[in-house]
Design a protein around this motif. Structure first.
Motif, PDB file in Angstrom:
ATOM      1  N   VAL A  98      13.708  53.374 -26.716  1.00 15.60           N
ATOM      2  CA  VAL A  98      13.920  51.976 -27.127  1.00 15.60           C
ATOM      3  C   VAL A  98      13.188  51.140 -26.396  1.00 15.60           C
ATOM      4  O   VAL A  98      12.807  51.314 -25.332  1.00 15.60           O
ATOM      5  CB  VAL A  98      15.556  51.395 -27.030  1.00 15.60           C
ATOM      6  N   GLU A  99      12.728  49.997 -27.138  1.00 22.18           N
ATOM      7  CA  GLU A  99      12.062  48.895 -26.323  1.00 22.18           C
ATOM      8  C   GLU A  99      13.060  47.858 -26.051  1.00 22.18           C
ATOM      9  O   GLU A  99      13.993  47.638 -26.959  1.00 22.18           O
ATOM     10  CB  GLU A  99      11.003  48.166 -27.433  1.00 22.18           C
ATOM     11  N   SER A 100      12.532  47.000 -25.300  1.00 22.24           N
ATOM     12  CA  SER A 100      13.666  45.839 -24.805  1.00 22.24           C
ATOM     13  C   SER A 100      13.842  44.681 -26.079  1.00 22.24           C
ATOM     14  O   SER A 100      15.099  44.369 -26.054  1.00 22.24           O
ATOM     15  CB  SER A 100      13.193  45.135 -23.655  1.00 22.24           C
ATOM     16  N   ASN A 101      13.029  44.683 -26.711  1.00 23.17           N
ATOM     17  CA  ASN A 101      13.386  43.530 -28.092  1.00 23.17           C
ATOM     18  C   ASN A 101      14.282  44.128 -29.035  1.00 23.17           C
ATOM     19  O   ASN A 101      14.776  43.518 -29.802  1.00 23.17           O
ATOM     20  CB  ASN A 101      12.313  43.091 -28.422  1.00 23.17           C
ATOM     21  N   ALA A 102      14.617  45.363 -29.007  1.00 24.40           N
ATOM     22  CA  ALA A 102      15.608  45.931 -29.620  1.00 24.40           C
ATOM     23  C   ALA A 102      16.938  46.060 -29.129  1.00 24.40           C
ATOM     24  O   ALA A 102      17.967  46.351 -29.865  1.00 24.40           O
ATOM     25  CB  ALA A 102      15.289  47.568 -30.097  1.00 24.40           C
ATOM     26  N   LEU A 103      17.242  45.725 -27.895  1.00 21.43           N
ATOM     27  CA  LEU A 103      18.545  45.447 -27.340  1.00 21.43           C
ATOM     28  C   LEU A 103      19.473  44.508 -28.082  1.00 21.43           C
ATOM     29  O   LEU A 103      18.928  43.431 -28.074  1.00 21.43           O
ATOM     30  CB  LEU A 103      18.619  45.513 -25.755  1.00 21.43           C
TER      31      LEU A 103
END
Length: 182
Positions: free
Chosen positions: A175-180
């Motif tokens: 996962v990328e941080s902007n999807a958290l």
């Protein structure tokens, strides 16, 4: 359902200019700082090697306990870190995984705090991040690897891709941080 962030080895010796500097290793700091408030618990691991270690037969001496090199990168927000895991503390201990910490049982901590989701970031993708993420899966923890908050050593070209593939095949969610979510 509680979630925790595991910050793996964001230490001076693993950042550019350090004894075992990871190319652009310091770039993970701003990403980690931007997501740190999204977690119920923030945990860090630190290589914490003795001066004499078999680990140094494979790697240059690095992250020697109680030295500047073993300290966290100065820009890393450490105020939220509630648990610090020290690993690689014995002369005959590589200590790649946070689950190998000698000062605290990481698996006991996760269980006692009902942590079901572990988000892993830090250094280095192809060694300590991979070992920690795979051990989390083996302990039955739903494990996420934050791909824009990790950097590889890449002893051999493509080691980072192989590590990500292995983590994914074993059940880690990439996962990328902007999807958290907050």
């Amino acid at each position: 359902m509680k979630k925790a962030l595991l910050i793996v080895d964001v230490q001076n010796d693993f950042c550019p200019g350090g004894a075992l500097g990871v190319k652009e290793g310091d770039k993970v700091v701003s990403v980690i700082n931007s997501i740190i408030d999204k977690f119920d618990f923030v945990i860090s691991s630190q290589d914490w090697h003795p001066e004499e270690s078999i680990h140094f037969e494979k790697w240059p001496p690095h992250c020697i306990a109680n030295t500047y090199g073993a300290d966290f990168h100065p820009a890393l927000n450490t105020e939220k870190i509630g648990l610090k895991l020290q690993k690689g503390t014995a002369n005959k201990d590589d200590g790649y995984s946070a689950f190998e910490a000698t000062n605290v049982s990481f698996s006991d901590f996760l269980r006692k705090n009902n942590i079901t989701n572990l988000y892993v970031c830090g250094l280095a993708t192809d060694y300590c991040v991979k070992a920690s993420a795979l051990d989390a899966i083996n302990h039955g923890i739903h494990t996420f690897v934050i791909t824009d908050a990790i950097k590889p050593v890449n002893v051999y070209p493509g080691d980072d891709k192989k590590a990500l593939d292995e983590m994914y095949r074993n059940g880690c969610v990439l996962v990328e941080s902007n999807a958290l979510e907050a």
